[in-house]
Design an enzyme around this catalytic site. Structure first.
Site, short mmCIF file in Angstrom:
data_model
loop_
_atom_site.label_atom_id
_atom_site.label_comp_id
_atom_site.label_asym_id
_atom_site.label_seq_id
_atom_site.Cartn_x
_atom_site.Cartn_y
_atom_site.Cartn_z
N ASP A 138 -2.48 6.34 -3.46
CA ASP A 138 -1.34 5.69 -2.82
C ASP A 138 -0.85 4.55 -3.72
O ASP A 138 -1.34 4.37 -4.84
CB ASP A 138 -1.69 5.18 -1.42
CG ASP A 138 -2.63 3.99 -1.42
OD1 ASP A 138 -3.36 3.81 -2.40
OD2 ASP A 138 -2.64 3.24 -0.43
N SER B 144 0.81 -1.21 0.00
CA SER B 144 0.00 0.00 0.00
C SER B 144 0.85 1.27 0.00
O SER B 144 1.62 1.50 -0.92
CB SER B 144 -0.96 -0.05 1.20
OG SER B 144 -1.93 0.96 1.12
N ASP C 70 -5.89 2.14 -3.40
CA ASP C 70 -7.13 1.92 -2.65
C ASP C 70 -7.45 3.10 -1.74
O ASP C 70 -8.46 3.08 -1.04
CB ASP C 70 -7.10 0.61 -1.86
CG ASP C 70 -6.07 0.59 -0.75
OD1 ASP C 70 -5.24 1.51 -0.66
OD2 ASP C 70 -6.07 -0.39 0.03
N ASP D 177 -1.12 1.37 -4.02
CA ASP D 177 -2.01 0.36 -4.62
C ASP D 177 -3.37 0.93 -4.97
O ASP D 177 -4.28 0.19 -5.35
CB ASP D 177 -2.15 -0.86 -3.71
CG ASP D 177 -2.89 -0.57 -2.41
OD1 ASP D 177 -2.90 0.60 -1.98
OD2 ASP D 177 -3.43 -1.52 -1.81
#
Length: 447
Positions: free
Chosen positions: A242, A103, A246, A244
């Site tokens: 960010d 992440s 999400d 990833d």
């Protein structure tokens, strides 16, 4: 059943150190494969996505080996956002989805997140069962039942086409200039292309991943990069994702940053006015600002709080039948559209509001005045438990008494790093700083 490998968002750690080693990834893959093939059926499938970290190649190959060894057929998506894995797990009728990502963490870290066949992250109980299988003897498939693996070329495109359907029907982004910062991460191709195809003039940022620059000075943890680009190009909006994708923070046309609380406030108010907000409530964590709670109360809406972690937000949403939730950090969960936080789709909702109302970003993403909030992190040694130390407990109790009725204190361990997060809110900023600094000093002494 206790868990040691899994934290609040899958398994995470420094690459090539326990538990983020190729050996552990292989065992996790085999254990997950065995868990999802408990009935002994054949033709089970799993989709695997990843972000742009160098270690993703190693973990992807190790997971594939483990999964195929227990008879799972593996579909490799390549670099895609985490929400794309949730979407494609369900869309492609897979039994399991896996995202390889840490992440917003630095490139040296990595993680493994699991999704069930419904596209939602696995429950604590399911993760505990997989962890128990990891610790035991894993039964492998017979030679003739070993799984296959292949690359899926259209996974990102499927997700992109779906993301575009969440924009208001019949509307376009023509005439809007948008900066999109992809953090040199998983959405570096998908996000700019989706926004361009919807009609925007797109200024891409953080779209040159090299395996080691994910989240480095860009992305939602460094929104100043996006803010500078917005001011430089005279953009109407900045979107900072960010690693990833999400989570998201929004930058208005003046270069001011709006966090997840402000985005949720905007969406909750709009959806409630349109009769779309299920249950008359927004679900957020204990970290969300008191100002958000006051704002919702003024609208006749409720704030349902959960422990920290978007998985717990989603669990409460599903339990209560709510369709909007998220975290201050920028996870925005809209279960009408997605099974997990989706930064791109949340940004599309903000852009939709701009198009439908004609308002500027600054008018839309400053829905309430936040109560002054201060958060500091204290790193502690492995094996230490500073929060159990009596001096620390005394200082925390004194802080709570001092803020009683005028603020609050929240102290917790990070679920992904060896950090104690010390957060407080109070109208008096001098008192706020004093309270946080006193707790931090006590924790540092005990750490």
């Amino acid at each position: 059943m206790s868990r040691k490998l899994f934290g609040t968002d899958g398994v995470r750690g420094r690459a090539n150190s326990h538990p983020m080693t190729a050996e552990m990834a292989l065992r996790l893959g085999a254990a997950a494969g065995r868990y999802f093939r408990r009935g002994g059926q054949s033709a089970h499938r799993v989709v695997i996505g990843k972000d742009t970290r160098l270690s993703g190649y190693m973990l992807e190959n190790a997971l594939t080996a483990g999964l195929t060894s227990t008879g799972m057929n593996v579909l490799l998506l390549g670099p895609v956002p985490t929400p794309a894995v949730g979407f494609l797990t369900r869309s492609m009728r897979a039994d399991l989805g896996i995202m390889i990502s840490a992440s917003h963490n630095p490139a040296e870290d990595n993680g493994i997140k699991f999704f069930g066949p419904d596209g939602f992250k696995l429950s604590d109980e399911a993760e505990a069962e997989i962890e128990a299988i990891v610790a035991g003897e894993i039964a492998l498939a017979q030679p003739g039942n070993i799984g296959r693996a292949k690359r899926i070329e259209d996974g990102r495109g499927r997700y992109m086409e779906y993301a575009k359907t969440t924009f208001p029907a019949g509307r376009r982004l023509d005439g809007l200039k948008v900066v999109v910062d992809c953090a040199n991460g998983a959405a570096y191709r998908a996000a700019p292309e989706v926004l361009w195809e919807l009609g925007a003039t797109v200024i891409p940022l953080g779209v040159k991943p090299d395996g080691s620059n994910i989240n480095a000075g860009v992305g939602s943890t460094h929104p100043e990069a996006c803010a500078a680009a917005v001011r430089e190009h005279g953009a109407d909006l900045g979107i900072s994702l960010d690693g990833d994708a999400d989570r998201v923070v929004i930058v208005d046309e003046r270069g001011r940053v709006a966090d997840g609380d402000q985005i949720m406030a905007l969406l909750a108010a709009r959806w409630a006015a349109q009769g779309r907000l299920s249950g008359g409530a927004l679900v957020a964590t204990v970290m969300s600002n008191l100002g958000l709670e006051h704002f919702l109360t003024g609208k006749g809406l409720r704030l349902e709080r959960t422990r920290v972690g978007d998985r717990y937000v989603v669990e409460r949403m599903r339990e209560g039948g709510f369709n909007l939730g998220g975290e201050q950090s920028g996870h925005i969960v809209m279960t009408d559209y997605a099974t997990t936080g989706d930064g791109l789709m949340a940004a599309i909702q903000v852009l939709g509001a701009m198009v439908e109302t004609g308002d500027t970003a600054s008018a839309l993403v400053a829905q309430f005045d936040p109560v002054p909030q201060l958060l500091k992190n204290v790193r502690y040694a492995e094996g230490a438990d500073p929060l159990s130390a009596e001096p620390v407990r005394r200082v925390i109790a004194a802080a709570e008494a001092r803020l009683a009725g005028s603020g609050r204190v929240l102290i917790r361990k990070s679920g992904t790093e060896p950090l104690i997060r010390v957060m407080a809110e109070a109208e008096d900023e001098v008192v706020l700083r004093d309270v946080v600094d006193e707790i931090v000093a006590a924790v540092e002494t005990a750490a």
